[in-house]
Design an enzyme around this catalytic site. Structure first.
Site, short mmCIF file in Angstrom:
data_model
loop_
_atom_site.label_atom_id
_atom_site.label_comp_id
_atom_site.label_asym_id
_atom_site.label_seq_id
_atom_site.Cartn_x
_atom_site.Cartn_y
_atom_site.Cartn_z
N HIS A 1 -6.75 3.12 11.85
CA HIS A 1 -7.43 4.33 11.36
C HIS A 1 -8.81 4.58 11.97
CE1 HIS A 1 -4.92 4.88 7.41
NE2 HIS A 1 -4.19 4.42 8.41
N GLU B 1 2.98 7.95 8.56
CA GLU B 1 3.38 6.99 7.52
C GLU B 1 2.49 7.00 6.28
OE1 GLU B 1 3.17 2.89 8.17
OE2 GLU B 1 1.01 2.88 8.39
N ASN B 2 1.29 7.60 6.36
CA ASN B 2 0.40 7.66 5.20
C ASN B 2 0.20 9.09 4.70
OD1 ASN B 2 -0.43 4.81 5.12
ND2 ASN B 2 -1.40 5.25 7.07
N ASN C 1 4.26 0.23 8.80
CA ASN C 1 4.54 -0.64 7.66
C ASN C 1 4.61 0.09 6.33
OD1 ASN C 1 1.64 -0.49 8.42
ND2 ASN C 1 1.31 -1.57 6.50
N HIS C 2 4.16 1.35 6.26
CA HIS C 2 4.21 2.09 5.00
C HIS C 2 5.39 3.07 4.93
CE1 HIS C 2 0.51 0.65 3.20
NE2 HIS C 2 -0.11 0.82 4.35
#
Length: 266
Positions: A180, A40-41, A68-69
């Protein structure tokens, strides 16, 4: 027995480089049968693009989970419909594009189910209860699905740990993502379920969770909004390696994995 590797959140270009190099190294060291990655990142630290998703699949990634991203890159709203290997949280509101559950056939012929959930504590209270969502997803699990792993994308360790115990003996693994930072609590729960509160990050650890240290510190001190760029440097890939019996879906062993690669490597 099968080896399943779950890689933590891929953060920007450094994370992509670390993932690519780590998968090549890991396959030299271990007979890896399936790979699940939280992506997602992956696009500059915010979202994922179709090009990056295709890149991951070309490297042998079987399923890409998110959190959420997922919608930070608007193109994901459309290409997620055409790429079933890219998931968004299963407990998203009705009508959300894409799916949060997929079953894929591995190169060895057994079938892997992947469920993507997102927590609600300090996250998105408008999302459905992830525990009830897990029940609903597993109730629809096809009989020919041999192994099920869950990405529990959440802020609170307590919520992730509760999900691990809730699904113990019902799935092959529950891996936490989002914060992370790899946790040292990897274990096999009763019933043969692998668990880790957070698999960590694929990215540069000379940072604050993947972004510029000075900018992040400044935001804490001043309380002013600002953009913190993702950073490059020594690229690290962190994740969890699970040994699973594909005949009964039970995990027998787990091991934390970390590979570090100098910035000079391509």
């Amino acid at each position: 027995m099968a080896q399943i590797f779950f890689a933590g959140d891929v953060m920007g270009a450094a994370g992509r480089r670390a993932l690519r190099l780590a998968l090549a190294r890991l396959r030299q060291d271990e007979p890896v049968d399936a790979v699940v990655v939280n992506g997602e990142n992956a696009a500059g630290g915010a979202g994922i693009t179709a090009t990056i998703a295709q890149e991951f699949c070309a490297w042998g990634v079987d399923v890409i989970t998110t959190g959420n991203h997922i919608w930070d890159r608007r193109e994901a709203l459309t290409f997620i419909e055409a790429e079933p290997r890219l998931l968004r949280p299963y407990n998203a509101p009705p009508g959300t594009p894409g799916a949060g559950w997929v079953v894929v056939e591995t190169r060895a012929g057994w079938r892997l189910g992947v469920l993507n959930l997102m927590g609600r504590l300090f996250m998105h209270p408008t999302y459905d209860c992830p525990f009830r969502a897990a029940d609903a997803a597993l109730a629809q699990k096809p009989a020919e699905c041999d192994v099920v792993v869950v990405d529990m994308h959440a802020e609170a360790t307590s919520e992730k740990m509760a999900m691990g115990w809730y699904l113990a003996g019902r799935v092959s693994g529950v891996m936490g993502s989002h914060t992370h930072v790899p946790t040292a609590d990897e274990r096999v729960l009763p019933g043969g379920t692998a668990y880790q509160s957070d698999a960590g990050m694929c990215g540069c650890y000379d940072s604050v969770i993947g972004v510029d240290k000075d900018a992040s510190i400044r935001r804490f001190i001043t309380a002013l909004p600002g953009h913190a760029e993702t950073v490059d440097g020594v690229a690290s890939c962190c994740g969890l390696l699970m040994t699973v019996d594909t005949d009964n879906g039970r995990c027998s062993a787990v091991r934390r994995v970390r590979y570090d690669f100098p910035q000079a490597l391509p």
